[in-house]
Design a protein around this motif. Structure first.
Motif: not given
Length: 149
Positions: A124-128, A110-117, A88-96, A146-149
């Protein structure tokens, strides 16, 4: 909808996967194109379960019947814990990230996340990902490209 044990054709498998909200980007079932992943191919009456990456196709298993190939494919797909994760998305900011996760919890999804460089070791960005048909409850949260990068 057919029970898993009643699935005998690629068309039935594809329908079952879609009905159960498996993303089809990594599986070629009944002829859809993929860049990378696994698929079933009928080669002159012999069915192949294959893996493809960067245009290189490797046959993993052979089957005499479509039913056998389809049952094998279903077992392989279901055993892959990543197969029913919908991005559903990739985010840089922890607040988001926290805001999205809170919303997923509110909706009991139910969801799953990971962090990738993503852009290197300092980016580092978090994928959800949402599991299975939970994706139907969060269409408004899917991030546009557009918001993914």
């Amino acid at each position: 909808m057919k029970n898993e044990t009643e699935i005998e054709t690629e068309l039935e498998l594809k329908k079952w996967l879609k009905d159960n909200c498996y993303p089809m980007k990594s599986y070629s079932i009944n002829g859809n194109f993929i860049y990378e992943g696994c698929g079933i191919e009928n080669n002159g009456g012999l069915y192949l379960w294959y893996y493809t990456e960067r245009g290189e196709k490797t046959t993993l298993e052979y089957f005499a019947t479509e039913k056998d190939a389809v049952q094998y494919a279903l077992k392989q797909i279901k055993s892959d814990k990543h197969s029913n994760r919908n991005f559903i998305g990739m985010y840089k900011e922890n607040e988001e990230v926290e805001r999205i996760i809170l919303e997923l919890k509110k909706r009991e999804v139910e969801y799953w996340t990971d962090k990738i460089p993503y852009g290197g070791i300092n980016d580092w960005k978090t994928r959800i990902f949402v599991i299975g048909c939970g994706i139907k409850k969060v269409t408004d949260l899917i991030q546009n490209e557009e918001k993914t990068a």
